[in-house]
Design an enzyme around this catalytic site. Structure first.
Site, PDB file in Angstrom:
ATOM      1  N   TYR A  14       8.539  -3.378   6.311  1.00  9.65           N
ATOM      2  CA  TYR A  14       9.074  -4.602   5.847  1.00  9.65           C
ATOM      3  C   TYR A  14       8.467  -5.847   6.388  1.00  9.65           C
ATOM      4  CZ  TYR A  14      13.198  -1.443   6.440  1.00  9.65           C
ATOM      5  OH  TYR A  14      14.126  -0.334   6.253  1.00  9.65           O
ATOM      6  N   HIS A  19      12.838 -10.469   3.192  1.00 10.47           N
ATOM      7  CA  HIS A  19      13.732 -10.707   4.358  1.00 10.47           C
ATOM      8  C   HIS A  19      13.023 -10.870   5.819  1.00 10.47           C
ATOM      9  CE1 HIS A  19      17.873 -10.201   4.762  1.00 10.47           C
ATOM     10  NE2 HIS A  19      18.232  -9.056   5.217  1.00 10.47           N
TER      11      HIS A  19
END
Length: 194
Positions: A14, A19
């Protein structure tokens, strides 16, 4: 002490996703302050720093986005932080185009699960937010998939500029005060404060 929380998801997969703009902004602030965000406490990675006249605690919750409020509540309790005066949350914002940065206070979550978690855990929406736009220049079929996929190479210049503006926003809040910071950053984004 001011608490500056960047929202994101832990894990290498990630690291460079939309995000994780909050985590990336915290890393940029830490680099500027010559500290490393690696102390584990209250379900977050943290580092102490000084920005302008303020002692700050930089934090990246390790709870994953949807449970960010758990870490923020523990940090607020541990450091006796008053959210309405001492908490700044840096978040990604799918409603703003990539590169747009705005400062807001006392707003609803606008569907952001990390912010919703913090509001629920604290029982208030009265805290400052630095909202970093991540929306691409094309229509999305699935926003969640986009948020969790790595940035494309063509987006990296805009990402870098957005992170620089987010850091500028935090510095302005701490050195000039929230109202002056909102006036400067939000006008730079081409909007009036609403």
């Amino acid at each position: 002490m001011k608490l500056i929380v960047g929202l994101g998801n832990p894990g290498e997969q990630y690291q460079f996703t939309p995000h994780n703009m909050g985590f990336l902004a915290i890393d940029r602030i830490a680099e500027q302050c010559k500290v490393e965000v690696r102390n584990r406490q209250c379900r977050a990675l943290t580092a102490r720093a000084v920005i302008g006249p303020e002692q700050v605690l930089l934090a990246k919750p390790e709870t994953f986005m949807n449970l960010s409020g758990l870490a923020v509540r523990e940090l607020i309790t541990e450091y006796q932080v008053r959210p309405e005066f001492d908490l700044i949350v840096i978040q990604d914002e799918l409603d703003f185009s990539l590169g747009t940065v705005r400062i807001h206070a006392r707003r609803n979550s606008a569907g952001h699960n990390g912010i919703e978690s913090i509001i629920g855990a604290l029982g208030t929406k009265d805290f400052l937010r630095v909202r970093v736009g991540v929306a691409p220049d094309h229509k999305l079929q699935d926003g969640q998939s986009y948020l969790l996929a790595p940035f494309r190479k063509a987006q990296m210049k805009a990402v870098d500029e957005a992170l620089s503006t987010a850091v500028e926003a935090v510095n302005a809040i701490l050195t000039e005060g929230p109202a002056a910071a909102m006036n400067r950053i939000n006008r730079k984004a081409g909007v009036e404060e609403d």
